[in-house]
Design an enzyme around this catalytic site. Structure first.
Site, short mmCIF file in Angstrom:
data_model
loop_
_atom_site.label_atom_id
_atom_site.label_comp_id
_atom_site.label_asym_id
_atom_site.label_seq_id
_atom_site.Cartn_x
_atom_site.Cartn_y
_atom_site.Cartn_z
N ASP A 152 0.85 -1.19 0.00
CA ASP A 152 0.00 0.00 0.00
C ASP A 152 0.89 1.24 0.00
OD1 ASP A 152 -3.22 0.50 0.99
OD2 ASP A 152 -1.81 2.19 1.11
N ILE A 153 0.51 2.24 -0.77
CA ILE A 153 1.30 3.47 -0.91
C ILE A 153 1.27 4.30 0.38
CG2 ILE A 153 -0.47 5.06 -1.79
CD1 ILE A 153 1.51 5.75 -4.07
N ASN A 176 -12.78 -2.99 2.64
CA ASN A 176 -13.72 -1.88 2.75
C ASN A 176 -14.70 -1.92 1.59
OD1 ASN A 176 -12.37 -0.88 5.06
ND2 ASN A 176 -10.89 0.22 3.77
N GLN A 197 -14.43 2.68 1.37
CA GLN A 197 -13.75 2.24 0.15
C GLN A 197 -13.44 3.46 -0.70
OE1 GLN A 197 -15.93 -0.54 -2.29
NE2 GLN A 197 -14.18 -0.95 -3.62
N HIS A 247 -10.31 -5.09 -3.29
CA HIS A 247 -8.95 -5.35 -2.79
C HIS A 247 -9.02 -5.75 -1.33
CE1 HIS A 247 -9.92 -1.06 -2.52
NE2 HIS A 247 -9.23 -1.03 -1.39
N LEU A 248 -8.18 -6.70 -0.98
CA LEU A 248 -8.06 -7.18 0.39
C LEU A 248 -6.82 -6.54 1.00
CD1 LEU A 248 -8.89 -9.39 2.55
CD2 LEU A 248 -7.26 -10.88 1.39
N HIS A 249 -7.02 -5.78 2.08
CA HIS A 249 -5.88 -5.23 2.82
C HIS A 249 -5.33 -6.33 3.74
CE1 HIS A 249 -6.74 -0.76 2.31
NE2 HIS A 249 -7.95 -1.24 2.06
P1 5GP Z 1 -9.70 1.55 0.32
O1 5GP Z 1 -9.81 2.84 1.07
O2 5GP Z 1 -10.38 1.62 -1.03
O3 5GP Z 1 -10.09 0.33 1.11
O4 5GP Z 1 -8.15 1.33 0.07
C1 5GP Z 1 -7.45 1.85 -1.00
C2 5GP Z 1 -5.99 1.75 -0.64
O5 5GP Z 1 -5.24 1.92 -1.81
C3 5GP Z 1 -5.54 2.79 0.37
O6 5GP Z 1 -5.01 2.15 1.52
C4 5GP Z 1 -4.50 3.60 -0.40
O7 5GP Z 1 -3.41 3.99 0.40
C5 5GP Z 1 -4.08 2.64 -1.49
N1 5GP Z 1 -3.68 3.29 -2.72
C6 5GP Z 1 -4.32 4.32 -3.35
N2 5GP Z 1 -3.66 4.64 -4.48
C7 5GP Z 1 -2.59 3.79 -4.56
C8 5GP Z 1 -1.53 3.64 -5.52
O8 5GP Z 1 -1.45 4.34 -6.54
N3 5GP Z 1 -0.60 2.68 -5.27
C9 5GP Z 1 -0.68 1.88 -4.16
N4 5GP Z 1 0.30 0.96 -4.00
N5 5GP Z 1 -1.65 1.99 -3.24
C10 5GP Z 1 -2.60 2.94 -3.45
#
Ligand code: 5GP
Ligand code: ZN
Length: 114
Positions: free
Chosen positions: A30-31, A87, A94, A100-102
């Site tokens: 994750d970034i 999420n 989300q 996506h699975l964290h």
């Molecule tokens: P969500 O909030 O949809 O459950 O999680 C999205 C996740 O994607 C976040 O934890 C965010 O930091 C990560 N993310 C968003 N953009 C990028 C990206 O360009 N590269 C990577 N590696 N992670 C990303």
């Protein structure tokens, strides 16, 4: 061009720190990590959210779980434990509409989530 961020990462058109890839899934860091180890596991095929799942996705989701478990083991998380989070939608926080699975680990995690 596909506008979905994670489809583009899966296609290799946006760089990511990939720690596992196969025909069906990709795992990358994750970034904006929320734990010492924080990576995402995605299917290459576009599924927007948990709320879109139907019976046709059952095998994919099963293999995604097995893949995430294997990568967590490879990352050394299995001894101390870790957490999976998916999420979904606005209330679920989300932000990227590609399922996506964290996988979070490497420190004690609080419960319940906020
Ligand atoms: P969500 O909030 O949809 O459950 O999680 C999205 C996740 O994607 C976040 O934890 C965010 O930091 C990560 N993310 C968003 N953009 C990028 C990206 O360009 N590269 C990577 N590696 N992670 C990303
Ligand atoms: Zn996508």
């Amino acid at each position: 061009m596909n506008e979905c961020l994670f489809c583009r990462i899966a296609a290799g058109s946006i760089p990511a720190d990939i720690i596992h890839e196969d025909d069906e899934f990709l795992a990358f860091r994750d970034i904006n990590p929320q734990a010492p180890t924080h990576f995402l596991v995605i299917p290459r095929s576009h599924i927007a959210a948990l709320s879109d799942l139907s019976a046709e996705h059952a095998d994919t989701m099963g293999r995604l779980a097995v893949t995430a478990s294997r990568v967590a083991r490879d990352e050394g998380l299995d001894q101390r434990g870790y957490r999976w989070v998916v999420n979904c939608g606005e209330d679920g926080c989300q932000t990227v509409p590609h399922l996506h699975l964290h996988v979070l680990g490497g420190r004690p995690l609080g419960w319940p989530p906020g």
